[in-house]
Write an enzyme that holds these catalytic residues in place. Sequence first.
Site, PDB file in Angstrom:
ATOM      1  CB  SER A 124      -0.961  -0.103   1.504  1.00  0.00           C
ATOM      2  OG  SER A 124      -1.579   1.261   1.406  1.00  0.00           O
ATOM      3  CE1 TYR A 148      -3.956  -2.923   4.976  1.00  0.00           C
ATOM      4  CE2 TYR A 148      -3.002  -0.510   5.339  1.00  0.00           C
ATOM      5  CZ  TYR A 148      -4.036  -2.057   4.385  1.00  0.00           C
ATOM      6  OH  TYR A 148      -3.766  -2.015   3.602  1.00  0.00           O
ATOM      7  CE  LYS A 152      -1.042  -4.476   3.395  1.00  0.00           C
ATOM      8  NZ  LYS A 152      -1.849  -6.550   2.408  1.00  0.00           N
TER       9      LYS A 152
HETATM   10  P1  NAD Z   1     -10.630  -7.050   1.042  1.00  0.00           P
HETATM   11  O1  NAD Z   1     -11.144  -6.822   2.074  1.00  0.00           O
HETATM   12  O2  NAD Z   1     -11.624  -6.488  -0.264  1.00  0.00           O
HETATM   13  O3  NAD Z   1     -10.315  -8.863   0.856  1.00  0.00           O
HETATM   14  C1  NAD Z   1      -9.332  -8.926   1.604  1.00  0.00           C
HETATM   15  C2  NAD Z   1      -9.810 -10.818   1.644  1.00  0.00           C
HETATM   16  O4  NAD Z   1      -8.846 -11.296   2.094  1.00  0.00           O
HETATM   17  C3  NAD Z   1     -11.451 -10.711   1.190  1.00  0.00           C
HETATM   18  O5  NAD Z   1     -11.859 -11.215   0.940  1.00  0.00           O
HETATM   19  C4  NAD Z   1     -10.813 -11.313   3.190  1.00  0.00           C
HETATM   20  O6  NAD Z   1     -12.567 -12.534   3.625  1.00  0.00           O
HETATM   21  C5  NAD Z   1      -9.911 -12.092   3.049  1.00  0.00           C
HETATM   22  N1  NAD Z   1      -8.956 -12.761   3.985  1.00  0.00           N
HETATM   23  C6  NAD Z   1      -8.641 -11.972   5.222  1.00  0.00           C
HETATM   24  N2  NAD Z   1      -8.201 -12.176   5.429  1.00  0.00           N
HETATM   25  C7  NAD Z   1      -7.958 -13.867   5.325  1.00  0.00           C
HETATM   26  C8  NAD Z   1      -7.090 -15.094   5.592  1.00  0.00           C
HETATM   27  N3  NAD Z   1      -6.653 -14.881   6.988  1.00  0.00           N
HETATM   28  N4  NAD Z   1      -6.750 -16.204   5.361  1.00  0.00           N
HETATM   29  C9  NAD Z   1      -8.134 -16.198   4.045  1.00  0.00           C
HETATM   30  N5  NAD Z   1      -8.413 -15.057   3.444  1.00  0.00           N
HETATM   31  C10 NAD Z   1      -7.937 -13.910   3.981  1.00  0.00           C
HETATM   32  O7  NAD Z   1     -10.071  -6.124   0.581  1.00  0.00           O
HETATM   33  P2  NAD Z   1      -9.012  -5.145  -0.568  1.00  0.00           P
HETATM   34  O8  NAD Z   1      -9.385  -4.140  -1.218  1.00  0.00           O
HETATM   35  O9  NAD Z   1     -10.140  -6.250  -2.035  1.00  0.00           O
HETATM   36  O10 NAD Z   1      -7.844  -5.554  -0.483  1.00  0.00           O
HETATM   37  C11 NAD Z   1      -7.405  -6.787  -0.669  1.00  0.00           C
HETATM   38  C12 NAD Z   1      -5.671  -6.390  -0.722  1.00  0.00           C
HETATM   39  O11 NAD Z   1      -5.114  -5.286  -1.066  1.00  0.00           O
HETATM   40  C13 NAD Z   1      -5.070  -6.523   1.130  1.00  0.00           C
HETATM   41  O12 NAD Z   1      -4.019  -7.028   1.885  1.00  0.00           O
HETATM   42  C14 NAD Z   1      -5.301  -4.856   1.282  1.00  0.00           C
HETATM   43  O13 NAD Z   1      -4.436  -4.254   2.150  1.00  0.00           O
HETATM   44  C15 NAD Z   1      -4.200  -4.810   0.262  1.00  0.00           C
HETATM   45  N6  NAD Z   1      -4.556  -2.983  -0.091  1.00  0.00           N
HETATM   46  C16 NAD Z   1      -6.064  -2.088  -0.642  1.00  0.00           C
HETATM   47  C17 NAD Z   1      -5.743  -1.111  -0.727  1.00  0.00           C
HETATM   48  C18 NAD Z   1      -7.418  -0.459  -0.029  1.00  0.00           C
HETATM   49  O14 NAD Z   1      -7.560   1.046  -1.057  1.00  0.00           O
HETATM   50  N7  NAD Z   1      -8.724  -1.140  -0.922  1.00  0.00           N
HETATM   51  C19 NAD Z   1      -4.878  -0.117  -0.175  1.00  0.00           C
HETATM   52  C20 NAD Z   1      -3.695  -0.925  -0.482  1.00  0.00           C
HETATM   53  C21 NAD Z   1      -3.717  -2.757  -0.648  1.00  0.00           C
HETATM   54  C1  WQD Z   2      -9.401   9.610   1.080  1.00  0.00           C
HETATM   55  C2  WQD Z   2      -9.520  11.294   1.265  1.00  0.00           C
HETATM   56  C3  WQD Z   2      -9.406  11.709   3.723  1.00  0.00           C
HETATM   57  C4  WQD Z   2     -13.426   9.446   3.988  1.00  0.00           C
HETATM   58  C5  WQD Z   2      -7.150   4.650   2.607  1.00  0.00           C
HETATM   59  C6  WQD Z   2      -5.991   3.989   3.619  1.00  0.00           C
HETATM   60  C7  WQD Z   2      -4.792   3.561   2.811  1.00  0.00           C
HETATM   61  C8  WQD Z   2      -5.468   2.686   2.059  1.00  0.00           C
HETATM   62  C9  WQD Z   2      -6.466   3.422   0.680  1.00  0.00           C
HETATM   63  C10 WQD Z   2      -5.856   0.415   2.166  1.00  0.00           C
HETATM   64  C11 WQD Z   2      -8.585  11.899   2.070  1.00  0.00           C
HETATM   65  C12 WQD Z   2     -10.998  11.706   2.198  1.00  0.00           C
HETATM   66  C13 WQD Z   2     -12.377  10.312   3.176  1.00  0.00           C
HETATM   67  C14 WQD Z   2     -14.814  10.877   3.917  1.00  0.00           C
HETATM   68  C15 WQD Z   2     -13.176  12.187   3.174  1.00  0.00           C
HETATM   69  N1  WQD Z   2      -5.852   1.754   1.966  1.00  0.00           N
HETATM   70  N2  WQD Z   2     -12.430  11.163   3.206  1.00  0.00           N
HETATM   71  N3  WQD Z   2     -14.060  11.819   4.122  1.00  0.00           N
HETATM   72  O1  WQD Z   2      -7.334   7.374   3.832  1.00  0.00           O
HETATM   73  O2  WQD Z   2      -6.539   8.112   1.390  1.00  0.00           O
HETATM   74  O3  WQD Z   2      -5.701   5.826   2.172  1.00  0.00           O
HETATM   75  O4  WQD Z   2      -7.289   3.876   1.872  1.00  0.00           O
HETATM   76  O5  WQD Z   2      -4.265   0.165   2.139  1.00  0.00           O
HETATM   77  O6  WQD Z   2      -3.805   2.900   3.851  1.00  0.00           O
HETATM   78  O7  WQD Z   2      -5.697   4.695   4.518  1.00  0.00           O
HETATM   79  O8  WQD Z   2      -8.450   6.965   1.912  1.00  0.00           O
HETATM   80  O9  WQD Z   2     -10.639   7.256   0.880  1.00  0.00           O
HETATM   81  O10 WQD Z   2      -9.857   6.556   3.632  1.00  0.00           O
HETATM   82  O11 WQD Z   2      -9.188   8.962   2.094  1.00  0.00           O
HETATM   83  O12 WQD Z   2     -13.168  13.811   3.145  1.00  0.00           O
HETATM   84  O13 WQD Z   2     -15.481  10.819   4.408  1.00  0.00           O
HETATM   85  O14 WQD Z   2     -10.841  11.157   1.343  1.00  0.00           O
HETATM   86  O15 WQD Z   2      -9.054  13.083   4.006  1.00  0.00           O
HETATM   87  O16 WQD Z   2      -8.117  12.732   1.996  1.00  0.00           O
HETATM   88  P1  WQD Z   2      -6.874   7.306   2.337  1.00  0.00           P
HETATM   89  P2  WQD Z   2      -9.868   7.863   2.395  1.00  0.00           P
END
Ligand code: NAD
Ligand code: WQD
Length: 332
Positions: A124, A148, A152
Amino acid sequence: MNILVTGGTGYIGSHTCVALLEAGYNIIVADNLCNSRVEAIDKIQQITNEDVTFYQIDVIEEKSVETLFSKHKLDGVIHFAGLKAVGESVKIPISYYYNNIVSTMVLAKACQKFGVKRFVFSSSATVYGDNTVPFVETMDLLPTTNPYGETKAMSEKILTDIAKANPEFSVALLRYFNPVGAHANGLIGEAPNGIPNNLMPYVTQVAKGKLDKLRVFGNDYPTTDGTGVRDYIHVLDLAEGHVAALDNLKEGAHIYNLGTGKGTSVLELVKAFEDANGIEVPYEIVDRRPGDVASCYADVSKAKKEFGWTAKRDIIAMCRDAWRFEKNLKSY
Ligand code: NAD
Ligand code: WQD
């Protein structure tokens, strides 16, 4: 090629399963369904007309993972499975450290044992902390404000050390920026439990009338209009980025940003959503959210140079597709 997709019923995983199948990969999905639903498998099959093998297992359980590895001749692993709610990770850090780090170690260990040499990891942009934008892969990581983010950074380090000790192990550490949107057919998308933490699902729920208005967290940041700037990337572009990463893996552990390289402020996103969908999104400005950085966007030149991949879909497409999915959500 047989690819194990952990977390494949989740938001990014399900879109990546579609992209992998469309690119000709065979996939095996492992998910414990702690944050997703098994129906995602049917939707993936429906979209692609391909078969998917699914295991409802927890990937921190070494025995279950080894049983799966022994049943399939795997060529690679994409490890999405993880807990991802930043705020929750502050409240229950042990669950986050345990789930996210042990799963990475169990899977990497199984790869060693069964001779699987390709590994793609979901990292991330949060690992950059409060660096100066644009974020480049060569930057030193700054502490994140939550467990979190630390899971990562630690998983990246563990995989890097494993690749150092085993030069034939090829690892791509993919740092995602802000994935939004959904598949254009509206069948799969992001369906968070409870009140969304992230901006786009919050906006779609306001548009639907489930929430009364958006609360914009601060308008006094050093950005164009004072609201936070992020690099929103369409989830289908992100999914295609995984296929490109898998196709271009090389020995050792390598970091890649997956973003668009463009920053969009909160108010710009609201305006784009209104323009794309013709729906007004009421909002009010409130205090900053603790832990937020002012700006976060990627330098995307490395993935372009090494994978030949760039994000293609613009912010209007992201808003349109996110809204289409929200409208269809009752059938999900
Ligand atoms: P998500 O929660 O939709 O998907 C994650 C999946 O992993 C879920 O289906 C959950 O049931 C499964 N899971 C969790 N722990 C598990 C375990 N121990 N065994 C088996 N399954 C398990 O999330 P997402 O948004 O699709 O994110 C996918 C990956 O990308 C995650 O690792 C997340 O940290 C990373 N990521 C997400 C974002 C974002 O903004 N969505 C940003 C950066 C990184
Ligand atoms: C985006 C912008 C908020 C909600 C998060 C995790 C990051 C990654 C992606 C997993 C910011 C603003 C948000 C609201 C708002 N996930 N905001 N009102 O914080 O950039 O990233 O998700 O890896 O680790 O931290 O994403 O969508 O929460 O926020 O004003 O109700 O929107 O302040 O500027 P963020 P976000």
